[in-house]
Design an enzyme around this catalytic site. Structure first.
Site, PDB file in Angstrom:
ATOM      1  N   GLU A   1      -7.394   4.922   0.634  1.00 30.85           N
ATOM      2  CA  GLU A   1      -7.168   6.111   1.243  1.00 30.85           C
ATOM      3  C   GLU A   1      -7.587   7.150   0.650  1.00 30.85           C
ATOM      4  OE1 GLU A   1      -3.760   6.200   3.639  1.00 30.85           O
ATOM      5  OE2 GLU A   1      -3.501   4.285   3.684  1.00 30.85           O
TER       6      GLU A   1
ATOM      7  N   HIS B   1      -4.291   9.906  -2.303  1.00 31.09           N
ATOM      8  CA  HIS B   1      -4.860  11.400  -1.529  1.00 31.09           C
ATOM      9  C   HIS B   1      -4.425  12.299  -2.742  1.00 31.09           C
ATOM     10  CE1 HIS B   1      -4.986   9.665   2.446  1.00 31.09           C
ATOM     11  NE2 HIS B   1      -3.734   9.043   2.216  1.00 31.09           N
TER      12      HIS B   1
ATOM     13  N   ASN C   1       1.112  -1.116   0.066  1.00 30.82           N
ATOM     14  CA  ASN C   1      -0.054   0.017   0.091  1.00 30.82           C
ATOM     15  C   ASN C   1       0.875   1.369  -0.004  1.00 30.82           C
ATOM     16  OD1 ASN C   1      -2.632   1.167   0.418  1.00 30.82           O
ATOM     17  ND2 ASN C   1      -1.841   1.749   2.308  1.00 30.82           N
TER      18      ASN C   1
ATOM     19  N   ASP D   1      -9.085  10.882  -0.644  1.00 25.04           N
ATOM     20  CA  ASP D   1      -9.648  12.016  -0.310  1.00 25.04           C
ATOM     21  C   ASP D   1      -9.309  13.158  -1.343  1.00 25.04           C
ATOM     22  OD1 ASP D   1      -7.060  12.738   0.557  1.00 25.04           O
ATOM     23  OD2 ASP D   1      -7.715  12.100   2.576  1.00 25.04           O
TER      24      ASP D   1
END
Length: 390
Positions: free
Chosen positions: A289, A260, A224, A291
């Site tokens: 993850e 991100h 990851n 955003d």
């Protein structure tokens, strides 16, 4: 070959909304921000919109930087937060509560209280769990980073940690981020920052996967990282490492991009291409993850144009994942701006999630919902990927 998907008209989208599970007059309905094509009487829930076998997830706020904020732990103290977490998502990732500094505060001491609560919560609400993370250069406790250990002691510490933590949740965690952020932006291993790589060498990566697999043979084990959304030096390094690990029989099951993203930069157009090449290696893939942060105006409130662009970034990222057969989960790194990590680490930036601080749903929420719903309509069943599917 996947059936061709067509744009759903506003009328069709309204007709396809999910039946409400609560009365239309509930407080939850009254608090929603509804675009014109969404019916006020329907309770849109992301987990209902997702195609079968595809998980829509979020990070569970708590631990880490939240301990330094002027509010109590979100997961334990905010009932509305937990209610939304249960209703909207079928996958959860502890944001900080399984990281070393939080779960292993002293060499001979583990603190499983918060992690246990999250796993139990997920079990009650039919959610899978992504464990995060086992081998990382950051958020390690002082006793580990500042300790004077021999190589044999360090190796034993890592093995015992992985065995203890993964073993505790055997059969209850779907995927683990085993090795997290092990390459820099140039594709070089973080041999200075990462205590495990620095002291034990790159071979410890394979060891970590083997130890995790022994502790829970049913969990899917992932690499990851951030900055790997496109084909670049960093993702190339992961591609070559994945090939080497697989060739050596290491139990590596997946590769995931954090995503991100920022409106200050163009959308990473190579996302689908990059995920697809890992899929062709036989690995599962995921967005873990995501955003989409933005530099806020002086008012502190995003403009309509920013919100439109943010929604488009979310839509593009989700579509890229959905268009790769083995990409079977999409995790937003926190669903409300109320508890987002972004303003804490990026001065002047924020509004990165799909809901405002008062849980009002943004255009980005409906972009995710409509994209999932569209995919579910045209592709009603997604084959499970990886070791036995889901």
């Amino acid at each position: 070959m996947r059936p061709i998907r067509f744009a759903i008209t506003a009328l069709a989208a309204a007709a396809l909304t999910v039946p409400a599970a609560v009365p239309a007059a509930s407080a939850d309905t009254a608090e929603r921000h509804w675009p014109p094509h969404h019916s006020h009487g329907k309770a849109e829930r992301l987990r209902w919109a997702a195609p079968h076998g595809f998980h829509i997830g979020t990070a569970v706020a708590g631990g880490g930087h939240h301990l330094e904020q002027d509010y109590p732990d979100p997961f334990t103290s905010d009932r509305r937060y937990r209610r939304t977490l249960a209703r909207q998502f079928d996958s959860v990732s502890p944001e900080n509560q399984m990281k070393w500094e939080y779960i292993h505060p002293e060499r001979d001491e583990y603190d499983f209280e918060m992690a246990d609560r999250i796993v139990r919560f997920a079990g009650r609400h039919g959610q899978v769990v992504r464990g995060h993370t086992l081998l990382w250069h950051s958020q390690n406790p002082a006793w580990l980073e500042e300790g004077d250990f021999s190589d044999a002691e360090l190796r034993s510490i890592l093995r015992d940690h992985i065995t203890t933590v993964v073993g505790r949740y055997r059969g209850r965690i779907q995927q683990w981020d085993v090795a997290n952020e092990i390459f820099d932006s140039e594709g070089n291993l973080r041999t200075e920052e990462n205590i495990w790589l620095r002291e034990l060498g790159p071979g410890v990566i394979a060891d970590a996967f083997r130890w995790a697999h022994r502790a829970d043979p049913h969990a899917e084990l992932y690499l990851n990282d951030y900055g790997v959304e496109s084909v670049n030096a960093k993702s190339d390094a992961y591609y070559e490492l994945s090939r080497e690990l697989l060739a050596d029989g290491v139990p590596l099951h997946g590769f995931s991009a954090q995503a991100h993203l920022s409106l200050d930069y163009p959308f990473p157009g190579g996302l689908e291409e990059n995920l697809r090449r890992f899929d062709e290696l036989g690995l599962g893939t995921a967005i873990t993850e995501i955003d989409v942060r933005m530099t806020l105006p002086e008012s502190g409130e995003p403009t309509a144009e920013q919100l439109d662009t943010q929604a488009d970034y979310y839509r593009q990222a989700l579509s890229a994942c959905l268009d790769v057969e083995g990409c079977d989960s999409f995790t937003i790194w926190g669903f409300t701006d109320k508890y987002s990590w972004v303003p804490v680490f990026f001065e002047g930036q924020g509004a990165a999630t799909v809901m405002t601080e008062d849980f009002t749903r943004k255009k980005s929420f409906f972009a995710v919902y409509d994209t999932l719903k569209d995919e579910k309509r045209w592709w009603p069943g997604r084959p499970g990927h990886g070791r036995g599917g889901h």
